[in-house]
Scaffold this active site. Structure first.
Site, PDB file in Angstrom:
ATOM      1  CG  ASP A  63      -2.201   0.735   1.054  1.00 34.70           C
ATOM      2  OD1 ASP A  63      -2.309   1.513   0.104  1.00 34.70           O
ATOM      3  OD2 ASP A  63      -3.117   0.549   1.887  1.00 34.70           O
ATOM      4  CG  ASP A  71      -9.479   2.633  -0.248  1.00 35.33           C
ATOM      5  OD1 ASP A  71      -9.090   1.459  -0.387  1.00 35.33           O
ATOM      6  OD2 ASP A  71      -8.795   3.511   0.300  1.00 35.33           O
TER       7      ASP A  71
HETATM    8  C1  GLA Z   1      -5.710   2.135   2.260  1.00 38.86           C
HETATM    9  C2  GLA Z   1      -6.152   0.949   1.453  1.00 38.86           C
HETATM   10  C3  GLA Z   1      -7.191   0.161   2.200  1.00 38.86           C
HETATM   11  C4  GLA Z   1      -6.640  -0.273   3.527  1.00 38.86           C
HETATM   12  C5  GLA Z   1      -6.150   0.942   4.310  1.00 38.86           C
HETATM   13  C6  GLA Z   1      -5.418   0.522   5.568  1.00 38.86           C
HETATM   14  O1  GLA Z   1      -6.714   3.087   2.346  1.00 38.86           O
HETATM   15  O2  GLA Z   1      -6.609   1.335   0.195  1.00 38.86           O
HETATM   16  O3  GLA Z   1      -7.593  -0.962   1.453  1.00 38.86           O
HETATM   17  O4  GLA Z   1      -5.587  -1.180   3.328  1.00 38.86           O
HETATM   18  O5  GLA Z   1      -5.262   1.733   3.531  1.00 38.86           O
HETATM   19  O6  GLA Z   1      -4.938   1.592   6.283  1.00 38.86           O
END
Ligand code: GLA
Length: 721
Positions: free
Chosen positions: A471, A541
């Site tokens: 990420d 997301d």
């Molecule tokens: C980002 C990702 C999510 C999750 C959060 C965790 O927003 O896109 O899927 O993993 O971080 O903090």
């Protein structure tokens, strides 16, 4: 031979299955681009050169010419492809032809992701060398025709062969003039949770910039641009498109000059990237992939998809069926214990789910997003048996175990930051802008790259981890380095990307069996550069299925469904509050790499049965979904319905997915028109046994059932008889 040089006419002819790209060596003006479009038998378009001069003109002939690599200061006034400031303080460059060579195969790009070949016969490459004699700037442009994939790749190596330093200020990997301006421009724009909406706007007498300066390819714009005929549709019409194999800031420009001719270009963003070249040094630009399609946007996307899927993505997972996963993020956020995780996993394993992914919050003292990034040490309070203990228990349930990292970041409240406060991007004397309460590590520094490699490897080597979610949750500010001289500071963003690619190359090579998935606050770094290291990326997301129709549809303009992470989440949805059936959520997620992101124990028995059945269906059809040719049938951007389809020509399997947003009373059944079938073959609907000719499905259409509520979906599986 896909690339030839006609010495008499001074024409280079680059020829794919359906396109030609013709360059002309003009004795006085240098390398010209005379044609890019449908395939020509011999590529002799030298007769077009004189068509650029009208009667009297205020402009210099040089500026009107269709330059292949336009530069600044000698009469061309558009966006330059190459610009270099010299020690005299000016940036005039005039390139003259030096040499060229043609050979089989395709060379690797030093330190950068790129399309590759598995056999030299898959590609033919042309290198054209040009030189600015006064400064010694030597420009080597490499073109590769991937004949079978029907795409052209292009990149440049810029070398300082002079005696004084040069500063490169423009480095467009591709810049192509097109005759006329009667085109529409396509770009993919968005924001967090609503990535890659398709924009179509008429080209005008202006210069339009599509760009990111964020140090990531970004949620806001994607490194892709296309021009198309006014009447181009998903199925028909001409499209000229480019995407950049790069994950950082970029600039794409579409412009029309005062003689009514268009140009589009794509490369590094000059606003945030300059590069100082000492005598003898070489700069390699990222690669652009160029596609011409005479079969509309689906034709364009299919060429991008196959190239990305088979010759950009690497490693064992390129061709293997991707596991159905469950991720705990939206089920627990930071609040979990080993017990609650095992409960979710155990529930999932009984439904046939194959991989459990533990998301953010497993390390340091991280119970919210304000600390511990950089301290990749398990939190024993939450997970008393460590990652290893948890992973083994999950393996015993018959599932692989996966883990979330955000390796490029550091929280100010972390042991790493306390030990190395200078390891993040920053400018001395200025405050460090925080986003999500975190800073970005300075990956232009070798010691920072090595720290990340060691820290991540330490975790991966000590537990049976089969998947990593990589990420990256904020964009760059103060994107300068504490570790380099003032004249190199404007290189920091690109040096960061080179450092990141070194880290990714090292880690993915060291753990070849691990499935890696990219992520950046959802789809903030969904680009061809990242896909060279990881075969899939978390698309957004936003997991609301109605929103996801548009996000996945837009993403598919360039990227194959096999690259798109797509999960079933809770209802009402956490991002939009919209309530939808589990069937709709599952049938939208089936259009990408299928998975879950919710607490399954909260579902009703009936919903669990739907989950079980969809998991089973996905296992049966995932080969078709992963490798089949993808067709967009109906756009969620323009109506109440959306539809797409996967066709595996070899096996004869077809999966057609249709969706309806809002119900209408008293309608005529809506028909979906299939594409890409054999007109004379017969296709059997596996569920009902009904048989249709390919022609009927494509021309008469398939009537959908009348919906009885909002947010409906239908999946049809056909088999060619
Ligand atoms: C980002 C990702 C999510 C999750 C959060 C965790 O927003 O896109 O899927 O993993 O971080 O903090």
């Amino acid at each position: 031979m896909p690339i030839t040089y006609n010495q008499d006419k001074r024409i280079f002819h680059l020829q794919g299955k359906t396109f030609s790209y013709c360059l002309f060596l003009d004795a006085s003006m240098g390398l010209m681009n005379l044609y890019w479009g449908g395939r020509l038998p011999d590529g002799d378009v030298s007769y077009l050169m004189d068509s650029y001069w009208g009667g009297a003109s205020f402009d210099l002939t040089y500026g009107r010419a269709p330059h292949e690599i336009p530069t600044r200061g000698t009469g061309y006034y558009g966006t330059p492809a190459v610009c270099a400031e010299n020690e005299q303080g000016n940036d005039v460059v005039k390139l003259t032809y030096v040499a060229h060579s043609i050979r089989s195969g395709k060379r690797r790009l030093e330190g950068l992701p790129a399309v590759y070949v598995e056999d030299e016969r898959e590609a033919t490459s042309l290198v054209i060398e040009l030189l600015d004699p006064l400064t010694g700037l030597h420009v080597e442009t490499e073109y590769t025709v991937m004949e079978d994939l029907d795409v052209l790749t292009r990149s440049m190596r810029l070398k300082n062969t002079g005696n004084a330093a040069l500063t490169l200020t423009h480095m467009q990997s591709a810049s192509v003039p097109l005759y006329g301006y009667d085109y529409d421009m396509i770009n993919l724009s968005g924001a967090w949770a609503r990535e890659r909406a398709i924009n179509r706007t008429p080209l005008n007498h202006a210069s339009v910039r599509v760009e990111s300066q964020r140090g990531a390819s970004s949620h806001e714009q994607n490194p892709f641009i296309a021009l198309c005929d006014k009447n181009a549709t998903e199925q028909a019409g001409s499209v000229w498109a480019m995407t950049l194999v790069y994950s950082g800031s970029f600039l794409a420009v579409a412009e029309v000059n005062n003689f009514d001719n268009a140009r589009m270009s794509l490369g590094l963003n000059p606003e945030v990237c300059h590069w100082r070249l000492a005598p003898g040094e070489v700069f390699q630009t990222p690669e652009a992939i160029l596609v011409y399609s005479d079969a509309g946007f689906n034709g364009m996307s299919q060429r991008f998809h196959k190239t990305i899927r088979t010759r950009l993505v690497r490693g064992v997972w390129r061709d293997q069926p991707r596991p159905i996963l469950i991720n705990n993020w939206e089920a627990t956020y930071f609040q979990f214990t080993e017990e609650s995780i095992l409960d979710i996993a155990s529930f999932a394993s009984k439904l046939g789910i194959e991989l459990f992914v533990l998301d953010d919050g497993w390390f340091g003292k991280r119970d919210q997003d304000n600390c511990s990034l950089g301290d990749w040490v398990v939190n024993r309070r939450k997970l008393p048996h460590g990652i290893d203990g948890l992973a083994r228990k999950i393996n015993e349930m018959g599932m692989r175990f996966g883990l979330w990292f955000e390796p490029e970041m550091v929280s100010p409240d972390s042991d790493l930051y306390r030990a190395h406060p200078d390891w993040c991007l920053h400018v001395d004397g200025r405050s460090r802008t925080e986003a999500r309460q975190q800073q970005i590590l300075d990956l232009s520094r070798r010691e920072v790259q090595d720290y990340i490699i060691d820290a991540i490897s330490g975790v991966l080597s000590n537990a049976p981890i089969g998947y990593v979610k990589w990420d990256m949750n904020r964009n760059m500010t103060e994107y300068f380095s504490g570790n380099c001289a003032p004249e190199h500071q404007m290189e920091t963003q690109h040096r960061y990307m080179l450092g990141l690619y070194r880290v990714l190359e090292t880690i993915t090579n060291a753990y070849p069996d691990v499935l890696f998935e990219g992520c950046s606050g959802g789809g903030g770094r969904f680009d061809a550069g990242f896909l060279h290291y990881m075969p899939q990326v978390w698309t957004s997301d936003d997991t609301d299925p109605v929103e996801r129709l548009a996000i996945q549809y837009g993403t598919s303009m360039v990227y194959p469904p096999s690259a798109m992470g797509a999960h079933v989440s809770a209802s009402p949805n956490h991002q939009t509050g919209r309530a939808t059936s589990v069937k709709m959520r599952a049938e939208v997620a089936l259009g990408g790499n299928f998975g879950f992101e919710l607490d399954l124990s909260k579902l009703s028995q009936q919903d669990l049965e739907t989950v079980r059945q969809t998991v089973q269906t996905v296992k049966e059809v995932r080969a078709t979904l992963q490798k089949g040719t993808f067709f967009r049938l109906e756009s969620p951007f323009s109506g109440n319905f959306a539809a797409w389809q996967f066709v595996d020509e070899e096996s004869g399997d077809v999966v057609l997915c249709a969706y309806q947003r809002l119900v209408k009373p008293n309608p005529t059944a809506h028909r979906v028109f299939a594409q890409g079938l054999c007109p004379d073959a017969f296709y059997q609907d596996i569920a009902s046994g009904a048989t249709y000719s390919g022609s009927a499905l494509m021309h008469a259409g398939l009537p959908l059932p009348i919906a009885t509520g909002d947010y409906s979906s239908w999946i049809y599986r056909f088999h060619r008889q």
